[in-house]
Design an enzyme around this catalytic site. Structure first.
Site, mmCIF file in Angstrom:
data_model
loop_
_atom_site.group_PDB
_atom_site.id
_atom_site.type_symbol
_atom_site.label_atom_id
_atom_site.label_comp_id
_atom_site.label_asym_id
_atom_site.label_seq_id
_atom_site.Cartn_x
_atom_site.Cartn_y
_atom_site.Cartn_z
ATOM 1 C CE LYS A 1 -15.887 -14.187 -16.094
ATOM 2 N NZ LYS A 1 -16.794 -15.225 -16.459
ATOM 3 C CE1 TYR B 1 -18.545 -22.972 -14.264
ATOM 4 C CE2 TYR B 1 -18.016 -20.674 -14.714
ATOM 5 C CZ TYR B 1 -17.895 -21.796 -13.916
ATOM 6 O OH TYR B 1 -17.134 -21.746 -12.764
ATOM 7 C CG ASP C 1 -24.615 -15.793 -15.812
ATOM 8 O OD1 ASP C 1 -23.992 -14.717 -15.640
ATOM 9 O OD2 ASP C 1 -24.140 -16.910 -15.540
HETATM 10 C C1 LIG Z 1 -17.306 -16.264 -15.319
HETATM 11 C C2 LIG Z 1 -18.757 -16.565 -15.291
HETATM 12 C C3 LIG Z 1 -19.431 -16.861 -14.092
HETATM 13 C C4 LIG Z 1 -18.693 -17.053 -12.788
HETATM 14 O O1 LIG Z 1 -18.076 -15.898 -12.332
HETATM 15 P P1 LIG Z 1 -16.853 -16.043 -11.282
HETATM 16 O O2 LIG Z 1 -16.514 -14.627 -10.942
HETATM 17 O O3 LIG Z 1 -15.778 -16.788 -11.982
HETATM 18 O O4 LIG Z 1 -17.382 -16.791 -10.110
HETATM 19 C C5 LIG Z 1 -20.795 -17.006 -14.127
HETATM 20 N N1 LIG Z 1 -21.484 -16.876 -15.282
HETATM 21 C C6 LIG Z 1 -20.886 -16.602 -16.448
HETATM 22 C C7 LIG Z 1 -21.707 -16.451 -17.685
HETATM 23 C C8 LIG Z 1 -19.508 -16.457 -16.500
HETATM 24 O O5 LIG Z 1 -18.913 -16.229 -17.679
#
Ligand SMILES: *Cc1c(COP(=O)(O)O)cnc(C)c1O
Length: 425
Positions: free
Chosen positions: A256, A128, A228
């Protein structure tokens, strides 16, 4: 008023049943809901709260910034300070701040397309990367939770035109041969390969060394390799999974923890690529609240506290290892099949009969008994432990989790395993 009663689908209790708790306050390792019930928190706002809630240094930093205005729409010193800290900790040559992880991955992909002049991107099933159109293809997290079935069709969301989805190629996580084959055939058309270096969004999946090596081979085809690290960044080490696993991506996305509980994302990496970003280069990306002074202050305080306490990562590892072992023991005692995947402070207990660590892709994760998980989750919640309300998410531990919380969690887990229909207690 709000669709489904929540502002982000993972907060709903769709796959476990019941009503989401409305949280009134949070401190340390605990959440208190609007009815006054207190829970040991294993969500940590889905990752950011590695220091625990209401950490004094973060609170004071935000309060300190507050007296000077909340948004300027012009550069401010805290952006520079945080950029210096992030580049020093991660080795990225340039960094651009945005306001969410979704913006970070979306912008990094546009940049890779602008840099390479290519159209296609490649991602992995069950990973994701936020909710941008081209990334909602075979996606994990809430999509996996709510689909509840193996091999969700591409695209994963209504409203994503097939034509967009067609520009996203998908390969299997932890399958180096499939990646090599796809790159041999299509590599010359692929602008970027984006991946979760440790997956959190199909539950925790751990990359094999062979897979990581194959990922780095995509660079030879001229594709931009994008790690990511929105979830893993500053969580698995001060330099995230990149530091822990010795990766060398071209670009990295953060979110985050980088905002310490305020809305921040970032992308960065090699100067040669990053200098394609506007106004330096031709790839447009902007944000009214990007580099917001309160958010920068929270990020600076959080990363500063992590850097000042290098042993924290060892403590998180020890706590989470003990949690994993305790869960395995309690499950075994109750006769419940359980397979735990863990890296540092990220852990998923899959309700299935597979050797520990052997759940390594989307299809493996999807074999879990989500009904048993849901029942277990409800007992945990009733006993004051707020686990992630989905089988296909990581839980997160933080600096405020101590032996007290560990013992209370394992006591609750014993009861929760024992109460399952298959349980023998
Ligand atoms: C949470 C997450 C996202 C998206 O971040 P948001 O701040 O919720 O838009 C993208 N990549 C990974 C791996 C994530 O865990």
């Amino acid at each position: 008023m709000t669709p489904g009663g929540v502002n982000s689908p993972v907060r709903a209790f769709r796959s476990v049943g019941g009503t989401p708790r409305f949280i009134a306050s949070a401190r340390g390792a605990y959440l208190t809901d609007a009815d006054g019930q207190t829970y040991i928190d294993y969500i940590g706002s889905w990752g950011p709260m590695i220091l625990g809630h209401d950490h004094p240094a973060v609170r004071e930093a935000i309060a300190g910034a507050l007296g000077s205005g909340t948004s300027f729409g012009a550069p401010n010193a805290r952006e520079v300070e945080l950029a210096e800290l992030v580049t020093r900790l991660t080795g990225a040559e340039r960094v651009r701040f945005v306001s969410s992880g979704t913006e970070a991955t979306m912008s990094a992909l546009r940049l890779a397309r602008g840099f390479t002049g290519r159209k296609y991107i490649l991602k992995f099933r069950g990973n994701y990367h936020g909710h941008a159109d081209g990334l909602l293809v075979e996606a994990g997290s809430g999509l996996m939770t709510n689909a509840g079935e193996l091999g969700a069709a591409a695209p994963s969301s209504a409203g994503v035109p097939e034509e967009y989805a067609a520009l996203t190629l998908v390969s299997e996580y932890n399958d180096p041969a499939a990646l090599d084959a796809l790159m041999a055939e299509r590599g010359h058309e692929i602008a970027a390969v984006i991946f979760e270096p440790v997956v959190g969004n199909a539950g925790v999946l751990i990359p094999t060394p062979e897979f990581l090596t194959a990922l780095h081979r995509v660079k030879a085809a001229g594709a931009v390799l994008i790690a990511d690290e929105v979830m893993t960044g500053f969580r698995l080490s001060l330099n995230g999974a990149t530091g822990l696993l010795g990766l060398s991506p071209d670009l990295t996305c953060w979110g985050k923890i980088i905002g310490g509980g305020l809305p921040v994302g970032a992308y960065g990496g090699r100067a040669e690529i990053m200098d394609y970003v506007s106004p330096q280069g031709p790839v447009y990306q902007a944000g009214t609240l990007s580099g917001n002074p309160l958010a920068m202050a929270a990020g600076l305080a959080t990363l500063g506290a992590l850097e000042a306490d290098p042993d924290l990562y060892l403590r998180l590892d020890a706590y989470t290892a003990a949690l994993g072992e305790g869960l395995v023991n309690e499950a075994q005692a109750a006769g419940v099949p359980l397979s735990v995947n863990r890296v540092g402070s990220m852990l998923t207990a899959f309700f299935q009969d597979a050797p520990h660590g052997s759940v390594c892709n989307y299809a493996d994760a999807a074999r879990s008994d989500t009904r048993a998980f849901a029942a277990w989750f409800q007992t945990m919640l009733a006993r004051g432990v707020y686990w992630a309300p989905s089988q296909f998410e990581s839980i997160f531990t933080g600096a405020a989790h101590t032996d007290t919380e560990l013992n209370a969690t394992l006591d609750a887990a014993r009861a929760a395993f024992g109460a399952l229909p298959g349980g023998t207690l």
